[in-house]
Design a protein around this motif. Structure first.
Motif, PDB file in Angstrom:
ATOM      1  N   ARG A 428       7.561   4.809  -4.947  1.00 10.10           N
ATOM      2  CA  ARG A 428       6.405   4.425  -5.757  1.00 10.10           C
ATOM      3  C   ARG A 428       6.488   4.988  -7.172  1.00 10.10           C
ATOM      4  O   ARG A 428       5.820   4.492  -8.076  1.00 10.10           O
ATOM      5  CB  ARG A 428       5.119   4.832  -5.063  1.00 10.10           C
ATOM      6  N   ASP A 432       6.161   0.741 -11.585  1.00 13.07           N
ATOM      7  CA  ASP A 432       5.290   0.921 -12.756  1.00 13.07           C
ATOM      8  C   ASP A 432       4.044   0.036 -12.651  1.00 13.07           C
ATOM      9  O   ASP A 432       3.923  -0.793 -11.749  1.00 13.07           O
ATOM     10  CB  ASP A 432       6.044   0.658 -14.054  1.00 13.07           C
ATOM     11  N   TRP A 433       3.132   0.184 -13.635  1.00 10.96           N
ATOM     12  CA  TRP A 433       1.862  -0.528 -13.563  1.00 10.96           C
ATOM     13  C   TRP A 433       2.041  -2.037 -13.695  1.00 10.96           C
ATOM     14  O   TRP A 433       1.392  -2.808 -13.008  1.00 10.96           O
ATOM     15  CB  TRP A 433       0.889  -0.020 -14.625  1.00 10.96           C
ATOM     16  N   ARG A 436       2.985  -3.379 -10.370  1.00 12.65           N
ATOM     17  CA  ARG A 436       1.857  -3.322  -9.427  1.00 12.65           C
ATOM     18  C   ARG A 436       0.803  -4.378  -9.774  1.00 12.65           C
ATOM     19  O   ARG A 436       0.228  -4.995  -8.883  1.00 12.65           O
ATOM     20  CB  ARG A 436       1.224  -1.924  -9.439  1.00 12.65           C
ATOM     21  N   ASP A 568      -2.609   6.743  -9.339  1.00 13.02           N
ATOM     22  CA  ASP A 568      -1.389   7.422  -8.897  1.00 13.02           C
ATOM     23  C   ASP A 568      -0.773   8.184 -10.062  1.00 13.02           C
ATOM     24  O   ASP A 568      -0.401   7.591 -11.085  1.00 13.02           O
ATOM     25  CB  ASP A 568      -0.401   6.371  -8.362  1.00 13.02           C
ATOM     26  N   MET A 571       2.714   7.088 -11.455  1.00 14.50           N
ATOM     27  CA  MET A 571       2.907   5.754 -12.017  1.00 14.50           C
ATOM     28  C   MET A 571       3.174   5.817 -13.512  1.00 14.50           C
ATOM     29  O   MET A 571       2.521   6.531 -14.258  1.00 14.50           O
ATOM     30  CB  MET A 571       1.671   4.891 -11.734  1.00 14.50           C
TER      31      MET A 571
END
Length: 643
Positions: A428, A432-433, A436, A568, A571
């Protein structure tokens, strides 16, 4: 007199110029992953030959061309399709222009596709005839939105597309095209739309392709088009972009000169010879096809497992005979279900990786003889998933029902499931954002398709991270439809005495009372959204040394203005505004009262538009772990092994 002749001359030039005018380019895709050919190779020679004669048939007035050329690995397949309202000469002009431009835009590519407003041309090293393909998927939408009454506009547009889809899919092997318009009662004006499939598709594949295309239209947009290799849609508000016609059906195909009066004995002889040459082989071919089909049907009937023919389940499964695999084929593909090919252990049985004789990788779910999934769940996955076609749903390739063996054959998705990434400390950190966020939006589009855009209304009932598979590009695909329920169009909710799914993802009205609806899936999506943002499970969220409920933690920090505490810490590439908006949306999804939760339609809009004002969420539904007990879900079908 001179001026009249000059005017006539200029008009003729104008008409001729329009006839040979350059078509309107839209988009092209050169598929580098499918390989390249070398300059002056046999493949290039065959490609040039195929494209040079593909559109030479001047008796073709219905705008669809398909042919192949060459042998073995140098064989090439090509399809040309013109928009249904385009005149034959303009059609061939567009395709001939495209064949020159495409080889320049995609030099040495073994597979390519090019779209113009008037036509589409594609070629490939593999057979593409009669195959529904939804990738590449090109979405070109007008950035301007309807100023008001978005829901009314979207509903009217959806009804128009539904009508046109049925018309186009019901076409014949010459043309699957429909165009029409709808006038709004909300003073929007008139929306014009067209849909079209390559006519080599079956009615079902054409409908599925168009459903997939329509699902890509963003809500409230005043126009746009979606382009797929097998179909296209377009709509515009107050802009008639096609030639209107009272009859969209294809013209009857007839041999040349068959309707022209003949005055010569020689012409009569030639016409008679043409008719004989066309009719006799056609009759022989049709008779041969009928004989082969009758033989195969008889042979398959002998091999099929003997089951009560009056059983409704068997009748429904027989509809999917075209998807049926032979058990021996699957056994060979999985190396006799070897441990080395085992991908994971699901609640209903193990899942194996396999490879068919044509090189295609597959995932095979082998239902355990003593598993909880019996005929009903097996029927669910076969009859539901086989009818669903969307890029964010895992594709069912077929099934096997032989003796006591029940196998489901799916496309192989190489990156396992979402839970293997977001709940893994190492993996995870690389998620990265942006990745996601794309996963979140893909899941939302898939659920929206299930709830509203497919021909069926389907409640998944077991949405969770382990049931979201990730392909090689990390695009999400919703899987495991064993617990799904089908609703009729106007049905909004149902009850059940059998509670299935996963506590922590289950809406309170479902977990406690067995009430489920589209809002039950919305609740699960909200939990999934928070887990993707935080990288932790809902029912064991770690806040320092404390373990608490993720929903309660998110709600508490939202109320205190510290919602970023949910994010998170591993991240990268964090976008504060997007993440805060996603947390806000997630809290709207998990509200205790189902009526307060948004629909998936609204959620997709919220995720794609930052200009929409979100309502304030109310208190989520909290579960106390002491009263829930262990995870009661069916385990994920895929483990972390994706080799």
């Amino acid at each position: 007199m001179v001026s009249s002749r000059l005017l006539l001359f200029l008009c003729l030039i104008s008409i001729a110029t329009r006839a040979i005018a350059q078509p309107t380019f839209v988009r092209h895709v050169c598929d580098n992953e499918k390989g390249n050919y070398t300059t002056n190779s046999t493949y290039q020679t065959n490609l040039n030959q195929l494209l040079s004669f593909l559109f030479s048939n001047t008796d073709n007035d219905y705008g669809f061309y398909n042919s192949s050329y060459g042998q073995n690995s140098d064989q090439i397949y090509a399809i040309g399709l013109c928009r249904g309202d385009i005149e034959p000469d303009a059609c061939r002009s567009c395709l001939n222009y495209s064949r020159n431009s495409m080889t320049q835009r995609c030099p040495n590519q073994k597979e390519a596709i090019e779209w113009y407003d008037e036509c589409m041309l594609r070629y490939s090293y593999r057979s593409i005839f009669g195959v529904m393909e939804a990738s590449p998927y090109i979405s070109l939408l007008n950035p301007q939105n309807i100023s008001s009454n978005v829901e009314a506009f979207d509903e009217e547009l959806k009804n128009l597309f539904d009508k046109l889809r049925t018309q186009a899919a019901g076409g014949n092997s010459l043309r699957k095209y429909a165009a029409g318009n709808a006038s709004f009662t909300q003073n929007f004006g008139t929306v014009y739309a067209l849909v079209q499939c390559t006519p080599d598709l079956s009615q079902r594949d054409c409908e599925n392709c168009l459903v997939d295309a329509v699902s890509g239209t963003a809500r409230g947009k005043i126009g746009g088009q979606i382009l797929l290799p097998s179909c296209k849609i377009r709509y515009e508000l107050n802009d008639l972009f096609y030639e209107p016609s009272d009859n969209n059906s294809p013209p009857p195909f007839s041999p040349p000169n068959s309707t022209t009066p003949t005055t010569s004995k020689e012409k009569k002889t030639n016409t008679t010879r043409t008719i004989v040459l066309v009719v006799v082989p056609t009759v022989v071919f049709v008779a041969l096809i009928i004989s082969v089909c009758a033989y195969l049907k008889f042979k398959k009937a002998k091999e099929r497992v003997e089951i009560d023919p009056s059983s409704k389940d068997v009748e429904e499964i027989s509809i999917q005979e075209s998807l049926q695999f032979d058990f021996g084929t699957i056994r060979v593909a999985t190396n006799n279900f070897s441990e080395a090919n085992k991908l994971g252990q699901g609640g209903f049985g193990p899942v194996y990786r396999g490879k068919l004789s044509n090189g295609e990788n597959i995932a095979v779910k082998r239902l355990s003889k003593n598993s909880g999934q019996g005929d009903q769940e097996f029927k669910n996955e076969v009859l539901l998933v086989a009818k669903l076609q969307h890029r964010n749903l895992v594709k069912l390739l077929g099934f096997c029902l032989e003796g006591s063996e029940r196998l489901l054959v799916y496309e192989f998705v190489p990156n396992a499931s979402l839970d293997q990434f977001i709940f893994d400390l190492i993996k995870r950190a690389d998620l990265d954002w942006d990745t996601r966020y794309k996963i979140i939006k893909g899941i939302a589009r898939g659920i929206l398709y299930l709830h509203e855009d497919s021909r069926l209304r389907i409640i998944h009932r077991d949405l969770k991270a382990s049931n979201i598979l990730l392909d090689e590009e990390m695009k999400p695909k919703i899987s495991d439809f064993g617990m799904a329920r089908l609703f009729i169009i106007d049905q909004t909710q149902a009850n059940t005495s059998r509670i299935v799914g996963t506590y922590g993802y289950m809406a309170p009205e479902y977990a406690m009372n067995g009430h489920f609806s589209v809002k039950s899936d919305v609740y699960s999506f909200g939990v999934l959204l928070l887990e993707t943002i935080s990288g932790q499970k809902n029912n064991c969220f770690h806040n320092g040394d404390d373990v608490e409920d993720l929903l309660s933690f998110a709600w508490k920090n939202w109320k205190e203005g510290t919602a970023l505490n949910v994010v998170d810490g591993l991240m990268r590439g964090v976008s504060t505004s997007e993440i805060l908006r996603c947390i806000h949306i997630a809290l709207l999804c998990v509200q205790e009262n189902a009526n307060d939760r948004p629909t998936m339609n609204s959620i997709v809009l919220m995720l794609n538009s930052n200009s929409l004002t979100l309502p304030l969420p109310s208190r989520p539904a909290f579960f106390m772990h002491s009263t829930l007990g262990p995870d009661m879900s069916l385990e994920s079908d895929y483990s972390s092994r994706s080799t």
